[in-house]
Design an enzyme around this catalytic site. Sequence first.
Site, PDB file in Angstrom:
ATOM      1  CG  ASP A   4      -2.394   0.390   1.115  1.00 15.02           C
ATOM      2  OD1 ASP A   4      -2.211   1.488   0.232  1.00 15.02           O
ATOM      3  OD2 ASP A   4      -3.423   0.089   1.579  1.00 15.02           O
TER       4      ASP A   4
ATOM      5  CG  HIS B 101      -0.751   3.325  -3.961  1.00 13.38           C
ATOM      6  ND1 HIS B 101      -0.983   3.115  -5.430  1.00 13.38           N
ATOM      7  CD2 HIS B 101      -1.439   2.490  -3.296  1.00 13.38           C
ATOM      8  CE1 HIS B 101      -1.702   2.109  -5.423  1.00 13.38           C
ATOM      9  NE2 HIS B 101      -1.824   1.620  -4.100  1.00 13.38           N
TER      10      HIS B 101
ATOM     11  CG  HIS C 168      -6.849   3.327   3.216  1.00 13.53           C
ATOM     12  ND1 HIS C 168      -5.716   3.784   2.567  1.00 13.53           N
ATOM     13  CD2 HIS C 168      -7.161   2.251   2.541  1.00 13.53           C
ATOM     14  CE1 HIS C 168      -5.123   2.844   1.847  1.00 13.53           C
ATOM     15  NE2 HIS C 168      -6.237   1.932   1.951  1.00 13.53           N
TER      16      HIS C 168
END
Lengths: 342, 299
Positions: free
Chosen positions: A18, A21, A200
């Site tokens: 993750d 990114h 998130h």
Amino acid sequence: MERNRNLPIKMTEVCLRDGSHVVAHQFTTEQVQSIVAGLDSAGMHYIEVSHGDGLGGSTIQYGRSRVNEMELIETAVAACKQAKVAVLLIPGVGTVNELKQARQLGAGLVRVATHVTEADVSAQHIQIARELGMEVCGFLMMAHSAPVEKLVEQAKLMQSYGAEAVYVTDSAGALLPEQVRERIRAMRQALDIEIGFHAHNNLSVAIANTLVAIEEGATRIDGSMRCLGAGAGNAQTEVLIAVLDRMGIQLGIDLYEMMDLAEDIVGPILPQPQEIRKGSLVMGYAGVYSSFLLHAERASKRFGIDARDILMEVGRRKAVGGQEDMIIDVAAELAQIRRAGV
Amino acid sequence: MKKIKAAILGSGNIGTDLMYKLERSSVIEIAAVIGIDPDSDGLKRARERGYPVFDNGIEAIVNQPDLAEIVFDATSAKAHVRHAKVLKELGINAIDLTPAARGPFVCPVVNLTEQLEKDTTNLNMITCGGQATIPIVYAINRVANVSYAEIVATIASKSAGPGTRANIDEFTMTTRQALEQVGGADQGKAIIILNPAEPPILMRDTIYCEVAQMDEAAIRQSILDIVQEVRQYVPGYCLKQEPLFEENRVTVFLEIEGAGDYFPPYAGNLDIMTASAMRVGEQVARYLLDGRGVSLGTE
């Protein structure tokens, strides 16, 4: 904490997937080596390593990897004594070919990810992963965007294909604690397999949501050290471990080692602190896929449009994960409208 | 004018949409609609339109090989592998709308004429994403030399049938191969995304090309030319906006609205597949009418 399911909690560190990114997919083998070795030593259960958009994600659409992800996976496997290396696969982006390659290199777990309403595209990948002898989890992305019944129906499909756990994946960081509670509760009642939760932090409730998920019976939990994940990052792993410890839940992961690793190795990799700024906040607020952040900021510079306007418009058009091309399209269109209006 | 007899094998979404399109053909006559489920919507509609209907699959053709000179196969990749063999033995031209890729890939505006000169035994229609994006890659490649082509096809969830969903890897792999072999890119990559938004979205395709010789004006013109050509058989094929240029990269956004024959207009992905197959079928039919006959390849 009173938990609705007393299985051990299995933690997956996602900063090397993750977080890809955040660093525009520029991880080096040295970074992967040192982070994985540190995590393995601290007792982390699973460590996910892949392009941010999963296997095969190195593209113009999502950004090219500096180092081939297979090389990074190989490095990670070599650095593990006890932890299992996990990979992400989004059908439509990656194929079983890349999965087989990752398996050969030693990846032990795959998370097969689809949009929350499209689970049936994962059948062939889940089945093949089982045949390859891998542990397999389903990953239902943008879980905030579908009604609870739909989420449960799709999770049951993944269970029927052979998934050993299904994750509620809050890709937009848009879920609020009570929404997490009703989702995990409904899944626990309907499924025989484990339930996972991937947060998130766009609305600053990643840890709160994760605690609710654990309370309701989720036993597969994701985190990223220093919130090194898309948007405002995920549940911050070292913080979560400390909080769970205070609540009487031990994961068998050494807190001090995690703190040191987060501070000394991960910290210097962060391009800027992962605080919640207007870009990530608007994503949680509008329900937009977290990895759109950097792309929207780039498009904002290129076309002279406020990144928030781009993200809100992309949200209004109901973009799903993976539709990064819509960001440029929307930005170019907004720029055109603005030119015509002046 | 004499018409060539064709059969549609497969009575699902694609086969049924193709039926409505072939009705308008001046060179093809629908001689049979063949399925395996007598109660399928497709066979019901075929009966209503008065076409000979069979529900015993490929057997219908085996029992009556002179039923048709062209068979459009709209079944599945797995079934087509078997059908391809049978049709070849019977000397019937197959136009394959599955991603089985037994025969050469064909994209009407790129290599149809060339392919007809070589071999018409079994022509493969690639994928919907391929039919939409390969013309653009080809158009850029012919003036700028494409080193890398990447396409992102986004389709409405409702327009992706069980076949597409179960075989999404075949879609990406077949499309990638065709971007290289037909589009002319040195290297290709295909991504497919299903979007469940309501009301359903029109099919959108984004094409990224990296080129060796950047010439904006020539590339723009070449793209506009090919879009006009594709619009002759897919009227809803549109540039969503002007091509974007940045360093050695060209980005093209397409939107495809279907003709609304059997599918609603949002399903441009299905429309471009059936429209392209009809285009290919009609050219094969014209060859047959000209007496150029079936060329059975190298055998």
